[in-house]
Motif scaffolding. Structure first.
Motif, mmCIF file in Angstrom:
data_model
loop_
_atom_site.group_PDB
_atom_site.id
_atom_site.type_symbol
_atom_site.label_atom_id
_atom_site.label_comp_id
_atom_site.label_asym_id
_atom_site.label_seq_id
_atom_site.Cartn_x
_atom_site.Cartn_y
_atom_site.Cartn_z
ATOM 1 N N MET A 79 7.653 3.639 12.068
ATOM 2 C CA MET A 79 6.348 3.730 12.728
ATOM 3 C C MET A 79 6.394 3.123 14.133
ATOM 4 S SD MET A 79 4.671 5.374 10.566
ATOM 5 C CE MET A 79 2.916 5.321 10.861
ATOM 6 N N LEU A 80 7.154 2.031 14.272
ATOM 7 C CA LEU A 80 7.227 1.410 15.597
ATOM 8 C C LEU A 80 8.079 2.256 16.536
ATOM 9 C CD1 LEU A 80 7.387 -2.377 14.673
ATOM 10 C CD2 LEU A 80 5.421 -0.972 15.268
ATOM 11 N N ALA A 81 9.084 2.916 15.996
ATOM 12 C CA ALA A 81 9.885 3.833 16.821
ATOM 13 C C ALA A 81 8.986 4.973 17.309
ATOM 14 C CB ALA A 81 11.061 4.384 16.020
ATOM 15 N N LEU A 82 8.172 5.507 16.387
ATOM 16 C CA LEU A 82 7.295 6.619 16.788
ATOM 17 C C LEU A 82 6.203 6.162 17.755
ATOM 18 C CD1 LEU A 82 6.879 8.906 13.652
ATOM 19 C CD2 LEU A 82 8.353 9.165 15.642
ATOM 20 N N LEU A 83 5.754 4.937 17.593
ATOM 21 C CA LEU A 83 4.749 4.422 18.531
ATOM 22 C C LEU A 83 5.336 4.370 19.948
ATOM 23 C CD1 LEU A 83 1.982 3.182 19.139
ATOM 24 C CD2 LEU A 83 2.949 0.946 18.586
ATOM 25 N N SER A 84 6.598 3.926 20.029
ATOM 26 C CA SER A 84 7.253 3.873 21.347
ATOM 27 C C SER A 84 7.302 5.272 21.953
ATOM 28 C CB SER A 84 8.697 3.358 21.219
ATOM 29 O OG SER A 84 8.729 2.178 20.479
ATOM 30 N N ARG A 87 3.735 6.947 23.169
ATOM 31 C CA ARG A 87 3.167 6.535 24.449
ATOM 32 C C ARG A 87 3.827 7.233 25.636
ATOM 33 N NH1 ARG A 87 -1.237 4.779 25.066
ATOM 34 N NH2 ARG A 87 -0.790 3.157 26.575
ATOM 35 N N GLU A 88 4.981 7.839 25.402
ATOM 36 C CA GLU A 88 5.752 8.425 26.517
ATOM 37 C C GLU A 88 5.854 9.944 26.446
ATOM 38 O OE1 GLU A 88 7.312 6.553 28.928
ATOM 39 O OE2 GLU A 88 6.711 4.626 28.101
ATOM 40 N N THR A 89 5.211 10.559 25.450
ATOM 41 C CA THR A 89 5.277 12.015 25.295
ATOM 42 C C THR A 89 3.856 12.558 25.160
ATOM 43 O OG1 THR A 89 5.563 11.670 22.917
ATOM 44 C CG2 THR A 89 7.566 12.091 24.198
ATOM 45 N N GLU A 90 3.715 13.880 25.227
ATOM 46 C CA GLU A 90 2.362 14.458 25.202
ATOM 47 C C GLU A 90 2.114 15.489 24.127
ATOM 48 O OE1 GLU A 90 1.616 16.050 29.048
ATOM 49 O OE2 GLU A 90 1.608 14.069 29.997
ATOM 50 N N LYS A 91 3.134 16.272 23.797
ATOM 51 C CA LYS A 91 2.886 17.414 22.938
ATOM 52 C C LYS A 91 3.655 17.353 21.620
ATOM 53 C CE LYS A 91 0.579 20.208 25.935
ATOM 54 N NZ LYS A 91 1.133 21.263 26.754
ATOM 55 N N ILE A 92 4.805 16.747 21.649
ATOM 56 C CA ILE A 92 5.687 16.840 20.483
ATOM 57 C C ILE A 92 5.115 16.075 19.287
ATOM 58 C CG2 ILE A 92 7.182 14.843 21.109
ATOM 59 C CD1 ILE A 92 9.563 16.776 20.254
ATOM 60 N N GLY A 93 5.260 16.649 18.100
ATOM 61 C CA GLY A 93 4.784 16.015 16.877
ATOM 62 C C GLY A 93 5.659 14.831 16.484
ATOM 63 N N LEU A 94 5.095 13.918 15.721
ATOM 64 C CA LEU A 94 5.767 12.667 15.363
ATOM 65 C C LEU A 94 5.659 12.483 13.848
ATOM 66 C CD1 LEU A 94 3.794 10.708 18.092
ATOM 67 C CD2 LEU A 94 6.153 11.497 18.359
ATOM 68 N N VAL A 95 6.745 12.735 13.152
ATOM 69 C CA VAL A 95 6.679 12.693 11.684
ATOM 70 C C VAL A 95 7.566 11.570 11.157
ATOM 71 C CG1 VAL A 95 6.987 14.021 9.556
ATOM 72 C CG2 VAL A 95 6.351 15.200 11.679
ATOM 73 N N ALA A 96 6.988 10.700 10.351
ATOM 74 C CA ALA A 96 7.759 9.600 9.767
ATOM 75 C C ALA A 96 7.670 9.654 8.255
ATOM 76 C CB ALA A 96 7.247 8.254 10.262
ATOM 77 N N LYS A 113 -2.966 6.874 10.326
ATOM 78 C CA LYS A 113 -4.173 7.317 11.035
ATOM 79 C C LYS A 113 -4.221 6.675 12.429
ATOM 80 C CE LYS A 113 -8.180 9.558 11.000
ATOM 81 N NZ LYS A 113 -9.350 9.199 10.221
ATOM 82 N N ALA A 114 -3.859 5.412 12.497
ATOM 83 C CA ALA A 114 -3.877 4.743 13.803
ATOM 84 C C ALA A 114 -2.910 5.448 14.760
ATOM 85 C CB ALA A 114 -3.510 3.267 13.649
ATOM 86 N N LEU A 115 -1.723 5.756 14.274
ATOM 87 C CA LEU A 115 -0.753 6.435 15.137
ATOM 88 C C LEU A 115 -1.243 7.831 15.510
ATOM 89 C CD1 LEU A 115 2.031 6.045 16.486
ATOM 90 C CD2 LEU A 115 3.068 7.076 14.477
ATOM 91 N N ASP A 116 -1.937 8.468 14.576
ATOM 92 C CA ASP A 116 -2.475 9.809 14.857
ATOM 93 C C ASP A 116 -3.526 9.744 15.968
ATOM 94 O OD1 ASP A 116 -2.297 12.534 14.253
ATOM 95 O OD2 ASP A 116 -4.061 12.460 12.954
ATOM 96 N N VAL A 117 -4.344 8.719 15.917
ATOM 97 C CA VAL A 117 -5.376 8.551 16.958
ATOM 98 C C VAL A 117 -4.711 8.204 18.297
ATOM 99 C CG1 VAL A 117 -7.328 7.113 17.690
ATOM 100 C CG2 VAL A 117 -7.211 7.957 15.330
ATOM 101 N N ILE A 118 -3.753 7.271 18.239
ATOM 102 C CA ILE A 118 -3.066 6.838 19.474
ATOM 103 C C ILE A 118 -2.350 8.018 20.140
ATOM 104 C CG2 ILE A 118 -1.108 5.448 20.315
ATOM 105 C CD1 ILE A 118 -1.899 3.363 18.109
ATOM 106 N N SER A 119 -1.751 8.888 19.322
ATOM 107 C CA SER A 119 -0.952 10.009 19.876
ATOM 108 C C SER A 119 -1.800 11.255 20.122
ATOM 109 C CB SER A 119 0.185 10.348 18.920
ATOM 110 O OG SER A 119 -0.351 10.873 17.707
ATOM 111 N N HIS A 120 -3.094 11.156 19.935
ATOM 112 C CA HIS A 120 -4.009 12.297 20.107
ATOM 113 C C HIS A 120 -3.695 13.444 19.155
ATOM 114 C CE1 HIS A 120 -5.805 10.239 23.461
ATOM 115 N NE2 HIS A 120 -4.586 10.005 23.907
#
Ligand SMILES: Cc1cc2nc3c(=O)[nH]c(=O)nc-3n(C[C@H](O)[C@H](O)[C@H](O)COP(=O)(O)O)c2cc1C
Length: 445
Positions: A79-84, A87-96, A113-120
């Motif tokens: 989750m922390l890897a995906l959080l990093s 913050r630096e990407t815009e479109k790509i999906g993030l699956v953990a 859910k928090a990561l989903d909100v943070i990543s839009h």
């Protein structure tokens, strides 16, 4: 004309080095990439440039391999890897991947859910039941039966989804004039209690741009199929040939139909590994080099290759830099115990040396193509057009240049052939996967 159906691509991040555990020693690789989030971000940005639908992180909460010679199999914390990366990407999906057996649903719901909100709205949760005994012991638990693990998984996902839906979609009013931050009448407890897990809710997090994270699944057996068919929009699978991949995909689609869903709303991603070179020989040379870092593993690999083709093989009795002697080849057959055996036998029969058969990755966790970008694209095309899979979860041998090679060389070929999209369809993971919006529990949708 109807738009040609296209494959989807997920990039597996592994632990930052690539899929081969000796990749950390290759020239150019940051040997400390495991702890260097810039390296993760760089790879994710490249994948986004290549329009990959998502990056994907597998995870088991344990240290199952020997760090004396190998890198870890998973990131420090997915989750922390995906959080990093978020913050630096815009479109790509993030699956953990996080386990339904070793996490409380409330924690899962909150983190994803928090990561989903943070990543839009770009997040997916790969819900796995984790059978690894070393993971169980990290939680003071005994390994559980499959039946029990899957019973827990159903409860976990149901509670997580209910928590995700515990705010009505317009509950967050942010009415500065009226002084109403949120409408508490629209933020309600869930009060779910099962045999293993319970939660009262609500979750303190508003909806994301895609409503809530996308559920993925990876696991075996009838129970795995049921779990996927009921809840998952994405499935990470590990078939070794087209026939078994098609069978698995068909079974997933049928399972979705049994739960009243559209079979096109569940996408299978077959694991696939690659080593790209300017020629086939160059691709193979990368893999020979990777193998050369761990010579102590060769005897056991040779002996295992033997069992795959029904022979007793040992480095003491055969020259591994020569093809298998004719008398042995005549007796060789593909062992039904291991689905990778037919490929191993095929390469031995072609007259490749034993070392090169191993270098082709016949004992790897996924099918491997060592060769040119065109050969990689051909493989993906053949599987995709055969209806074997909806997409691929691709694992580079060495991340530092393998991701760039795939993006710069393979992706354009796939796009030219009309097999892969040229632009993101939308901003959220759901839009880019082509799966429906969902909010709250699957049942109440
Ligand atoms: C392709 C694939 C990927 C998996 N990835 C993970 C993973 O990243 N973490 C994990 O804990 N389990 C993972 N699993 C394991 C499952 O959760 C489960 O433990 C395993 O499939 C064995 O049990 P089962 O056959 O009862 O599902 C994976 C399984 C498959 C088939």
């Amino acid at each position: 004309m109807a738009k040609q159906k296209e494959m989807q691509l997920a990039l597996q991040m592994v632990s930052g080095y690539g899929g081969e555990f000796s990749a950390w020693r290759m020239t150019g690789t940051d040997p400390a990439a495991y702890t260097n989030m810039d390296s993760y971000v760089e790879r994710a940005k490249l994948a986004e440039k290549g329009k990959f639908q998502m990056i994907f992180i597998a995870d088991t909460p344990a240290l199952p391999n020997d760090l004396g010679a190998q890198t870890p199999m998973f990131p420090m914390d997915p989750m922390l890897a995906l959080l990093s990366v978020a913050r630096e990407t815009e479109k790509i999906g993030l699956v953990a991947t996080l386990s339904t057996t070793f996490n409380y649903p409330y924690n899962l719901a909150r983190q994803f859910k928090a990561l989903d909100v943070i990543s839009h709205g770009r997040v997916g949760w790969n819900a796995v039941t984790t059978s690894d005994p070393s993971a169980a012991s990290n939680f003071g638990a005994q390994p559980l039966s499959r039946k029990e693990r899957y019973a827990m998984a159903h409860e976990s996902i149901q509670i997580v989804q209910a928590l995700w839906g515990s705010w009505e979609e317009d509950a967050w009013t942010l009415d500065t004039k009226g002084g109403k931050f949120a409408d508490m009448a629209k933020i309600q407890p869930i009060n779910l209690k099962g045999q293993y897990y319970a939660s009262s809710g609500p979750l303190p997090i508003p909806p994301s741009e895609q409503g809530q994270p996308v559920i993925f699944q990876a696991g075996g057996g009838y129970e795995g199929l049921e779990l996927a068919g009921r809840y998952a929009s994405g499935v990470y699978a590990n078939p070794y040939d087209i026939a078994s991949a098609r069978e698995h995909r068909q079974a997933l689609r049928e399972s979705a139909v049994r739960f009243g869903r559209n079979p096109d709303d569940i996408k299978m991603y077959a694991g696939f590994m690659f080593s790209i070179g300017a020629t086939e020989e160059e691709g193979l040379e990368r893999r020979r080099k990777l193998m050369s870092f761990n010579p102590e593993e060769i005897p056991s690999r040779v002996s295992y290759l033997g069992t795959m083709v029904g022979l007793r093989l040992s480095v003491h009795t055969v020259d591994i830099d020569q093809p298998l002697p004719d008398d042995l080849l005549e007796r060789a057959y593909a062992s039904p115990q291991d689905p990778r055996s037919p490929r191993a036998l095929e390469l031995l029969k072609k007259g490749l040396s034993i070392r090169d058969v191993l270098a082709h990755g016949v004992i790897n966790y996924h099918p491997v193509v060592a060769g040119t970008a065109v050969q990689v694209a051909d493989f993906l095309e053949e599987w995709f057009l055969a209806g074997a899979t909806d997409g691929f979860s691709v694992v580079p041998d060495i991340a530092y240049d393998g991701v760039a090679d795939f993006v710069e060389q393979v992706v354009p070929i796939l796009q030219e052939r009309g097999l892969f999209h040229k632009e993101y369809e939308g901003k959220t993971l759901r839009e880019n996967m082509g799966v429906p919006y969902q909010y709250g529990s699957a049942e109440t949708k």
